[in-house]
Scaffold this motif. Sequence first.
Motif, PDB file in Angstrom:
ATOM      1  N   GLU A   6       1.032  -1.310  -0.334  1.00 30.02           N
ATOM      2  CA  GLU A   6      -0.278  -0.077  -0.302  1.00 30.02           C
ATOM      3  C   GLU A   6       1.114   1.273  -0.115  1.00 30.02           C
ATOM      4  O   GLU A   6       0.092   2.084  -0.334  1.00 30.02           O
ATOM      5  CB  GLU A   6      -1.466  -0.021   1.363  1.00 30.02           C
ATOM      6  N   HIS A  19      -4.639   6.431  -0.062  1.00 32.04           N
ATOM      7  CA  HIS A  19      -4.493   4.872   0.661  1.00 32.04           C
ATOM      8  C   HIS A  19      -4.739   3.578  -0.253  1.00 32.04           C
ATOM      9  O   HIS A  19      -5.913   3.538  -1.841  1.00 32.04           O
ATOM     10  CB  HIS A  19      -5.162   5.000   2.104  1.00 32.04           C
ATOM     11  N   CYS A  20      -4.994   2.479   0.163  1.00 34.04           N
ATOM     12  CA  CYS A  20      -5.121   1.386  -1.039  1.00 34.04           C
ATOM     13  C   CYS A  20      -6.007   1.183   0.570  1.00 34.04           C
ATOM     14  O   CYS A  20      -5.596   0.740   1.587  1.00 34.04           O
ATOM     15  CB  CYS A  20      -3.939   0.624  -1.187  1.00 34.04           C
ATOM     16  N   ASN A  21      -7.048   0.138   0.594  1.00 32.74           N
ATOM     17  CA  ASN A  21      -7.908  -0.535   1.043  1.00 32.74           C
ATOM     18  C   ASN A  21      -7.598  -2.083   0.935  1.00 32.74           C
ATOM     19  O   ASN A  21      -6.770  -2.001   0.495  1.00 32.74           O
ATOM     20  CB  ASN A  21      -9.606  -0.522   0.956  1.00 32.74           C
ATOM     21  N   THR A  75     -14.124   1.695  -4.396  1.00 31.60           N
ATOM     22  CA  THR A  75     -13.058   3.405  -3.734  1.00 31.60           C
ATOM     23  C   THR A  75     -14.040   3.585  -2.186  1.00 31.60           C
ATOM     24  O   THR A  75     -15.841   3.790  -2.406  1.00 31.60           O
ATOM     25  CB  THR A  75     -12.766   4.575  -4.730  1.00 31.60           C
ATOM     26  N   THR A 116     -14.088   7.101   0.740  1.00 35.02           N
ATOM     27  CA  THR A 116     -13.929   8.561   0.444  1.00 35.02           C
ATOM     28  C   THR A 116     -14.157   8.931   2.180  1.00 35.02           C
ATOM     29  O   THR A 116     -15.611   9.083   2.364  1.00 35.02           O
ATOM     30  CB  THR A 116     -13.859  10.259  -0.143  1.00 35.02           C
ATOM     31  N   GLU A 159      -9.218   6.039  -0.579  1.00 35.70           N
ATOM     32  CA  GLU A 159      -9.374   4.956  -0.706  1.00 35.70           C
ATOM     33  C   GLU A 159      -9.247   4.513  -1.984  1.00 35.70           C
ATOM     34  O   GLU A 159     -10.185   4.538  -2.384  1.00 35.70           O
ATOM     35  CB  GLU A 159      -9.998   3.970   0.026  1.00 35.70           C
TER      36      GLU A 159
END
Length: 292
Positions: A59, A114-116, A154, A156, A253
């Motif tokens: 990430e 960020h990445c989830n 996605t 937010t 994300e």
Amino acid sequence: MKNIPLSRAKRILALVIFVFSSLITVNQSLAQQYKIKTIVIDAGHGGKDGSTRGAYSTEKDVALRTALRLGKLINETLPDVKVVYTRKEDVFIPLYERIGLANKEKADLFISIHCNDMPVYSQRYISGYKKGKKGKKIPIYSTRHVKSTSTRGTETFVSGSGRIDEQDDAIKRENAAIFLEDNYKENYEGFDSSDPESAIILSLMKNTFRTQSLKFAKMIQDQYIGVGRINRGVQEKSLAVLARAGMPAVLTEIGFISNPSEEDYMNSEAGQAEIANCLLKAIQAYKLSVEI
């Protein structure tokens, strides 16, 4: 409860009416005195804070690549906007320093990328059998740790109301002039957090940041939707990285690194370009909405 003299109560009522009237024309005021001049881009995690990973990428690396690409696009398309990064390499930056930098720079927007990921859970399964009495088969149970690889989309986030009081100092220190008239000290005899009038103003200002953050977050999600991404919506959460923001602030994300297809997308040139363009278009739309 402390009794407030009638004359003071009238002053407070008049102040509430005045401030609400001012908020109705906030876009006009912002057009005259408020411009998006500085944007802080935060690449999530970094350094020792980087355990979240997919099949082949982390990430922290995907977030950094996206942040740097977005900053480059902003520099190319919005030359009047200053871009500040919380990090430009793989280093660990404490959460309080990230938003502290944004407050110090008097940023007009804060975007954390960020990445989830999906949480790991324990799954009990039969790994074999053993013989019991009279030849009866007895299952042998083992445990494996797995996580969903199908969840995608996605979302937010904006700071939830549970941490809204942490914005007090940053608002009073950095951004009061944006939402109050230039001579507010003369009009209200100073800004004292223990004073009822000042408390009302501060509360309304925090609500303005929340409203603007939600507005910007929705614009980001709308851009994701426009290119076919799955929409998981805008949410309010008690996130430390956003809690003390003295400006509209979001955490986005960009996809699930635990999902193989989304991991491929976020690491691809086409995916990176599309994500960065979505964020740029949301910034441009937000900038247009508050400056005109």
